[in-house]
Design a protein around this motif. Structure first.
Motif, PDB file in Angstrom:
ATOM      1  N   LEU A 139     -17.848   6.981  -6.117  1.00  0.00           N
ATOM      2  CA  LEU A 139     -16.699   7.013  -7.018  1.00  0.00           C
ATOM      3  C   LEU A 139     -15.658   6.045  -6.485  1.00  0.00           C
ATOM      4  O   LEU A 139     -15.459   5.943  -5.272  1.00  0.00           O
ATOM      5  N   ARG A 140     -14.984   5.332  -7.370  1.00  0.00           N
ATOM      6  CA  ARG A 140     -13.993   4.368  -6.900  1.00  0.00           C
ATOM      7  C   ARG A 140     -12.857   4.220  -7.886  1.00  0.00           C
ATOM      8  O   ARG A 140     -13.000   4.503  -9.080  1.00  0.00           O
ATOM      9  N   LYS A 141     -11.711   3.741  -7.343  1.00  0.00           N
ATOM     10  CA  LYS A 141     -10.568   3.414  -8.187  1.00  0.00           C
ATOM     11  C   LYS A 141      -9.724   2.365  -7.481  1.00  0.00           C
ATOM     12  O   LYS A 141      -9.517   2.432  -6.264  1.00  0.00           O
ATOM     13  N   GLU A 142      -9.244   1.396  -8.240  1.00  0.00           N
ATOM     14  CA  GLU A 142      -8.293   0.418  -7.722  1.00  0.00           C
ATOM     15  C   GLU A 142      -6.887   0.802  -8.161  1.00  0.00           C
ATOM     16  O   GLU A 142      -6.688   1.387  -9.222  1.00  0.00           O
ATOM     17  N   PHE A 143      -5.904   0.448  -7.313  1.00  0.00           N
ATOM     18  CA  PHE A 143      -4.507   0.745  -7.634  1.00  0.00           C
ATOM     19  C   PHE A 143      -3.627  -0.234  -6.882  1.00  0.00           C
ATOM     20  O   PHE A 143      -4.035  -0.816  -5.877  1.00  0.00           O
ATOM     21  N   LYS A 144      -2.423  -0.406  -7.389  1.00  0.00           N
ATOM     22  CA  LYS A 144      -1.459  -1.332  -6.783  1.00  0.00           C
ATOM     23  C   LYS A 144      -0.288  -0.558  -6.203  1.00  0.00           C
ATOM     24  O   LYS A 144       0.139   0.451  -6.756  1.00  0.00           O
ATOM     25  N   LEU A 145       0.229  -1.053  -5.069  1.00  0.00           N
ATOM     26  CA  LEU A 145       1.366  -0.435  -4.418  1.00  0.00           C
ATOM     27  C   LEU A 145       2.464  -1.466  -4.195  1.00  0.00           C
ATOM     28  O   LEU A 145       2.200  -2.672  -4.107  1.00  0.00           O
ATOM     29  N   LYS A 146       3.692  -0.973  -4.107  1.00  0.00           N
ATOM     30  CA  LYS A 146       4.836  -1.837  -3.843  1.00  0.00           C
ATOM     31  C   LYS A 146       4.926  -2.146  -2.344  1.00  0.00           C
ATOM     32  O   LYS A 146       4.215  -1.552  -1.525  1.00  0.00           O
ATOM     33  N   THR A 147       5.807  -3.007  -1.993  1.00  0.00           N
ATOM     34  CA  THR A 147       6.071  -3.276  -0.580  1.00  0.00           C
ATOM     35  C   THR A 147       6.973  -2.176  -0.017  1.00  0.00           C
ATOM     36  O   THR A 147       7.602  -1.428  -0.763  1.00  0.00           O
ATOM     37  N   GLY A 148       7.005  -2.093   1.305  1.00  0.00           N
ATOM     38  CA  GLY A 148       7.884  -1.123   1.955  1.00  0.00           C
ATOM     39  C   GLY A 148       7.271   0.253   2.111  1.00  0.00           C
ATOM     40  O   GLY A 148       7.987   1.262   2.065  1.00  0.00           O
ATOM     41  N   ILE A 149       5.957   0.304   2.335  1.00  0.00           N
ATOM     42  CA  ILE A 149       5.292   1.600   2.545  1.00  0.00           C
ATOM     43  C   ILE A 149       5.701   2.151   3.908  1.00  0.00           C
ATOM     44  O   ILE A 149       5.571   1.481   4.931  1.00  0.00           O
ATOM     45  N   THR A 150       6.203   3.381   3.921  1.00  0.00           N
ATOM     46  CA  THR A 150       6.588   4.000   5.200  1.00  0.00           C
ATOM     47  C   THR A 150       5.605   5.078   5.637  1.00  0.00           C
ATOM     48  O   THR A 150       5.442   5.319   6.836  1.00  0.00           O
ATOM     49  N   SER A 151       4.964   5.727   4.694  1.00  0.00           N
ATOM     50  CA  SER A 151       3.940   6.713   5.060  1.00  0.00           C
ATOM     51  C   SER A 151       3.024   6.942   3.873  1.00  0.00           C
ATOM     52  O   SER A 151       3.420   6.750   2.713  1.00  0.00           O
ATOM     53  N   ALA A 152       1.823   7.342   4.185  1.00  0.00           N
ATOM     54  CA  ALA A 152       0.848   7.645   3.133  1.00  0.00           C
ATOM     55  C   ALA A 152      -0.133   8.685   3.648  1.00  0.00           C
ATOM     56  O   ALA A 152      -0.593   8.618   4.785  1.00  0.00           O
ATOM     57  N   ARG A 153      -0.442   9.644   2.800  1.00  0.00           N
ATOM     58  CA  ARG A 153      -1.391  10.689   3.121  1.00  0.00           C
ATOM     59  C   ARG A 153      -2.388  10.844   1.971  1.00  0.00           C
ATOM     60  O   ARG A 153      -2.017  10.729   0.800  1.00  0.00           O
ATOM     61  N   ILE A 154      -3.621  11.143   2.333  1.00  0.00           N
ATOM     62  CA  ILE A 154      -4.609  11.566   1.346  1.00  0.00           C
ATOM     63  C   ILE A 154      -4.891  13.039   1.587  1.00  0.00           C
ATOM     64  O   ILE A 154      -5.146  13.464   2.708  1.00  0.00           O
ATOM     65  N   TYR A 155      -4.809  13.823   0.521  1.00  0.00           N
ATOM     66  CA  TYR A 155      -5.183  15.232   0.540  1.00  0.00           C
ATOM     67  C   TYR A 155      -6.354  15.391  -0.414  1.00  0.00           C
ATOM     68  O   TYR A 155      -6.305  14.884  -1.536  1.00  0.00           O
ATOM     69  N   GLY A 156      -7.387  16.090   0.034  1.00  0.00           N
ATOM     70  CA  GLY A 156      -8.477  16.242  -0.900  1.00  0.00           C
ATOM     71  C   GLY A 156      -9.696  16.922  -0.334  1.00  0.00           C
ATOM     72  O   GLY A 156      -9.777  17.253   0.857  1.00  0.00           O
ATOM     73  N   THR A 157     -10.666  17.101  -1.219  1.00  0.00           N
ATOM     74  CA  THR A 157     -11.899  17.779  -0.851  1.00  0.00           C
ATOM     75  C   THR A 157     -12.986  17.387  -1.838  1.00  0.00           C
ATOM     76  O   THR A 157     -12.752  16.604  -2.770  1.00  0.00           O
TER      77      THR A 157
END
Length: 970
Positions: A139-157
């Motif tokens: 399974l896959r998905k593309e996405f775009k993010l802005k600049t200035g990322i300070t933190s990122a988490r993935i939650y899932g199962t």
């Protein structure tokens, strides 16, 4: 100022846990002190949300006058989801010292309520990809993010098993996620910090899904889809920017789906992987997925998502093979040198389309051929088809194997010998902290201890399985409960058993009955000693870690089990109805039976009493006075009825078996003269059987403890040191590197026990480890003060044929050590006691006037108390390291025989003189002792020694008169 500090801070047993969903997490710490007798007098905890600013506090306990330092519950404002909390600890001690603040630790919350989930369960469109097909889904998905990322988490199962990829890289190092739970009631989700893996601009996330325990083949050949027949994924990414804004990417029907190189992957059967079908860059942005299919939203029968509770499953060690050879049958075999659980990773350089097959097994048969018979219908087979581009590296993704030997087919050039450097074994299990160690001067006993540890590693793979190789691998309740005391010495099992107990509670039947296996995929109901896992395991966790919460969470389950038993049959004080496994696999079983000779209602009633006693004690800990009164009365009545039913007026047990005597003693079912007679008759039963056991799953875990407790410790020692069938060391002598299911899994003639049930990695009989730690080394606790708050050090070395032993245990308070060394002249005992605890120490057969501590007379040492008793000298001490020495004048000496291993002598020159008298030149060079001969017997067999049996006997006698110290092989 002398050093005092709080160290090793943990939250819910773990260092800096991420993604927890406990609203009131508990904080623990250990104390470092350079002064003996240190006790905590007070503590202070501070919690903030800013790592660098403890001036703006969320919670400050202030100075709390108490010696409590474990499981201190957070008492501040309600926690927020997806938030990191920083904490630090300061302590004061009984010497009026104030520590500096500890190093800063943290915990981070996950999603604390169902409303915080924005994701949808997704699966490939069934119109385009068959949901029942074997290949793993991508399974896959593309996405775009802005600049200035300070933190990122993935939650899932996911269900069944998943691996997660981000921008072409694997996320995390966990394997077989999300683990195995009672999926319809509880499903774990995981949290990943992916701040460093995300990019400003285009990103892509990929998920790989396989069947796993959720819908794969379990228990029987035709048994699939136990929890459901659809794989699905459920994930969301939370990205926070430096301007305070947030973005969430979730699984929904905008994702794309395909299949890939994994053609097949099953827990029992292995994996098939065609590298030609790899989709290079599939989890990166700008990948061409035009030919991928769509996904749909899938309704899932999951009632509760819970944050990861257990330690993740990981690769914990990498082993190199020790040999490769061709069997008499012509098979090319790799020998890993150790029966292990995990997978093989290999490298290969070959043209496209070469099919390499690995088949995994535990042992060779007596002809030297690889033995697959005990696998039942499990295939344990890995297939790999090369893609033909440079050097390829592969290890299976969603399976594990139990093996020492690997049959290799199709590897290029293997007819000229396998390149062993291209193969490694990756050991896989729940990544628990190692907390215990035991060693002594007998190499076979040390190998037994290693086998016990390897058996635990192989079977503690997210759930406590019974075996890791055949088509079973289930969470059998009896195996877990008999082994848990040993397990918690070897490894920290707090999170492991907390998680598994919640599944036991979830799968417990409405009437209180406990299924045979947890998670329940067998459908079987409870049996005495099996269902008692419901009481024994939470109580053992509480005793080991002082964890009242696990008792509180499991109390209703514990009570339901006892009440279930109470309702069986016409007499509520006896359990004499229903199905029971009895003393499973005992050697006193009748022909063609797995069940030992001990009466099943005898066993059932003893365990009924044991669980009732535990329930009463748990109620007392939890302040449930009504239940204390009720179950105290019930316990008394069960014991009274047991004595009327199963013990004659003269004190003889009606069941004349080793196991009956063992459990009657172990669980305090007999008192007074009946107890003395029971212990005496147990000892006689062992003597009559030439110090061999004939116990099974019920009696074996307790037989050594019952003997030592009953006053027959030397018999327990003889039982351990036997190396012929049946015995623990018989397995070692036969080359075992894990513990077997049967005492004679390999028979004396080299043949095997029945293929239908013959695991060579079955940890239940490894329960002897508890006795080795607790009795031989002497590490125990005052049960009224759990978690080793008050330690007992009482080593028993009478009758032992080795001269030294050492055990260490990393408790909730710190490291406990008990080490003894015995010579003909001296007894030496070293002890370490962690800060904020006290210990009672017994120096066996010591006289007060003889005891030195650190080369000072004991009477001049500043310790709490000491007194001379008939057993020896008893001391009460505070924390610190102690070295006791006293003269050995009481017969505490090794049994020095021709079989006694030798390396060195206390007075080497005298030893040389004796040996040269009988064999001139034999001791030159001295390396003879370490490199050529382990014992006098072996020394006599050396060609250059030319020693007869009479000469060996003469050497022994003369060495004895010299009172030289034989130091055994380590």
């Amino acid at each position: 100022m002398a050093e005092l500090k709080a160290k090793a801070l943990t939250c819910e047993y773990r260092v800096n846990p991420m993604g927890i969903d406990i609203n009131r997490p508990r904080i623990s710490w250990k104390i470092q002190s350079d002064q003996r007798g240190t006790m905590q007098k007070a503590y202070q905890i501070q919690v903030t949300v800013d790592h660098d600013d403890f001036s703006d506090l969320l919670w400050d306990t202030g100075m709390i006058l108490t010696d409590e330092s474990i499981h201190i519950e957070y008492g501040g404002p309600d926690l927020l989801p997806r938030k990191r909390y920083f904490y630090r600890v300061k302590v004061w001690d009984n010497f009026d010292r104030e520590s500096k603040w500890s190093e800063i630790a943290w915990w981070e919350t996950g999603l604390l309520s169902p409303e915080e989930w924005k994701a949808e369960w997704i699966t490939p469109d069934p119109e385009e990809i068959d949901p029942l097909s074997e290949p793993a889904f991508l399974l896959r998905k593309e996405f775009k993010l802005k600049t200035g990322i300070t933190s990122a988490r993935i939650y899932g199962t996911g269900v069944g098993l998943y691996e997660l990829y981000l921008n072409g890289e694997r996320v995390g190092d966990e394997l077989l996620a999300p683990g195995w739970t009672s999926y319809h009631k509880r499903l774990q989700y995981q949290t990943y910090d992916v701040t460093e893996q995300l990019l400003a601009g285009s990103n892509a996330i990929g998920i790989m899904l396989a069947d796993g325990w959720y819908k794969g083949n379990l228990v029987r050949e035709d048994n699939r889809n136990i929890y459901g027949d659809r794989r699905a994924a459920f994930f969301q990414i939370h990205v926070t920017y430096n301007d305070g804004t947030e973005e969430v990417i979730v699984t929904d029907n905008t994702w794309k789906a395909s299949t890939g190189p994994i053609l097949f992957s099953e827990i029992y059967h292995g994996e098939a992987y065609d590298a030609r079908l790899e989709k290079e860059g599939w989890s990166q942005s700008n990948f061409n997925d035009q030919d991928w299919t769509g996904t749909i939203i899938q309704e899932m029968p999951i009632t509760q998502l819970v944050a990861q509770e257990n330690y993740p499953t990981r690769v914990t060690e990498v082993l190199k093979p020790i040999d490769t050879f061709v069997t008499p049958a012509g098979d090319t075999i790799i020998d890993m040198g150790q029966n292990m659980v995990g997978r093989i990773r290999f490298k290969v350089h070959a043209p496209a389309g070469i099919r390499i097959v690995l088949k995994h097994a535990e042992v060779l048969d007596k002809d030297g051929n690889i033995y697959f018979g005990n696998l039942k219908f499990a295939k344990q087979k890995v297939e790999y088809i090369t893609k033909g581009e440079d050097t390829e590296t592969y290890a299976p993704h969603f399976t594990f194997q139990g093996f020492r030997y690997v049959k290799v087919e199709g590897y290029p050039g293997q007819e000229n010998g396998l390149p062993l450097e291209n193969f490694v074994g990756e050991v896989i299990h729940s990544d628990m902290e190692r907390t215990g160690e035991f060693e002594c001067s007998d190499p076979m006993v040390n190998r037994l201890q290693q086998n016990i540890v390897w058996g635990q590693r192989g079977n503690f793979l997210d759930v406590p399985t019974d075996c890791p190789q055949r088509s079973e691998r289930l969470g059998w309740t009896a195996d877990a409960q008999v082994f848990i005391p040993t397990a918690l010495f070897n490894y920290h099992g707090g999170p492991f058993f907390t998680k598994w107990l919640k599944d036991l509670k979830a799968d417990q039947l409405p009437d209180g009955n406990v299924p045979f296996v947890i998670p329940n995929v067998e459908g079987g109901k409870g049996s005495a000693a099996w269902g008692d896992a419901a009481t024994i395991i939470p109580w053992t966790v509480y005793q080991t870690y002082g964890d009242k919460r696990v008792l509180a969470e499991q109390f209703d389950s514990m009570k339901a089990w006892v009440e279930y038993i109470r309702k069986q049959g016409k007499n509520e004080y006896l359990w004499n109805t229903g199905f029971h496994f009895g003393d499973w696999l005992a050697l006193d079983a009748k022909e063609n039976s797995f069940v030992g000779a001990t009466a099943r209602d005898f066993i059932a009633t003893v365990f009924y009493a044991h669980s009732t006693r535990i329930l009463r004690d748990a109620a007392e800990v939890l302040g449930k006075s009504d239940e204390v009164q009720e179950y105290s009365f019930l316990l008394d009545k069960i014991i009274e009825q047991f004595n009327q039913e199963f013990i004659s007026p003269s004190g003889r047990l009606v069941s004349p078996t080793q196991t009956a005597h063992v459990i009657a003693l172990m669980f305090d079912m007999v008192e007074g003269k009946a107890k003395q007679r029971t212990a005496y008759e147990l000892n006689q039963l062992l003597i009559q059987n030439d110090y061999h056991l004939n116990t099974g799953f019920v009696g074996t875990p307790y037989i050594s403890l019952a003997l030592s407790k009953g006053g027959y410790h030397e018999t327990a020692v003889k039982l351990l040191m036997k190396d012929d069938f049946p015995s623990w060391l018989y397995q070692v002598k036969k080359g075992a590197t894990t513990v077997w299911e049967h005492w004679d899994s390999i028979k004396q003639d080299g043949s095997f026990w029945s293929d239908q049930m013959n695991s060579f990695n079955h940890y239940a009989y490894g329960s002897i480890g508890n006795w080795m730690y607790k009795v031989v080394a002497g590490i125990d606790m005052d049960s009224t003060l759990p978690a080793y708050k008050k330690i007992k050090i009482e080593p028993k070395f009478a009758g032992i044929s080795f001269t030294q032993a050492k055990a260490a245990f990393e408790s909730m308070y710190g490291r406990i050590l008990s080490s003894w060394h015995l010579t003909d002249q001296m007894v030496e005992i070293e002890v370490e006691i962690p800060a904020n605890t006290t210990a009672e120490i017994l120096l066996p057969k010591a006289r007060l006037a003889d005891v030195l501590e650190g080369n000072r007379p004991l009477v001049s040492v500043d310790i709490h108390s000491y007194m001379e008793t008939v057993e020896g000298v008893r001391l009460t001490v505070g924390s610190g390291s102690y070295h006791f020495r006293y003269r050995n004048e009481s017969g505490l000496r090794p049994n020095f025989t021709a079989d006694t291993p030798i390396i060195d002598f206390l007075d080497y020159n005298d030893a040389v003189g004796v040996l040269e008298k009988y064999a001139p030149g034999i001791t030159k060079p001295p390396a003879i002792f370490s490199t050529k001969a382990r014992s006098l017997k072996e020394l006599a067999e050396l060609e250059e020694a030319n020693l007869t049996g009479d000469k060996v006997k003469a050497i022994i006698e003369e060495l004895k008169t010299l009172e030289l110290d034989a130091v055994l092989v380590k």
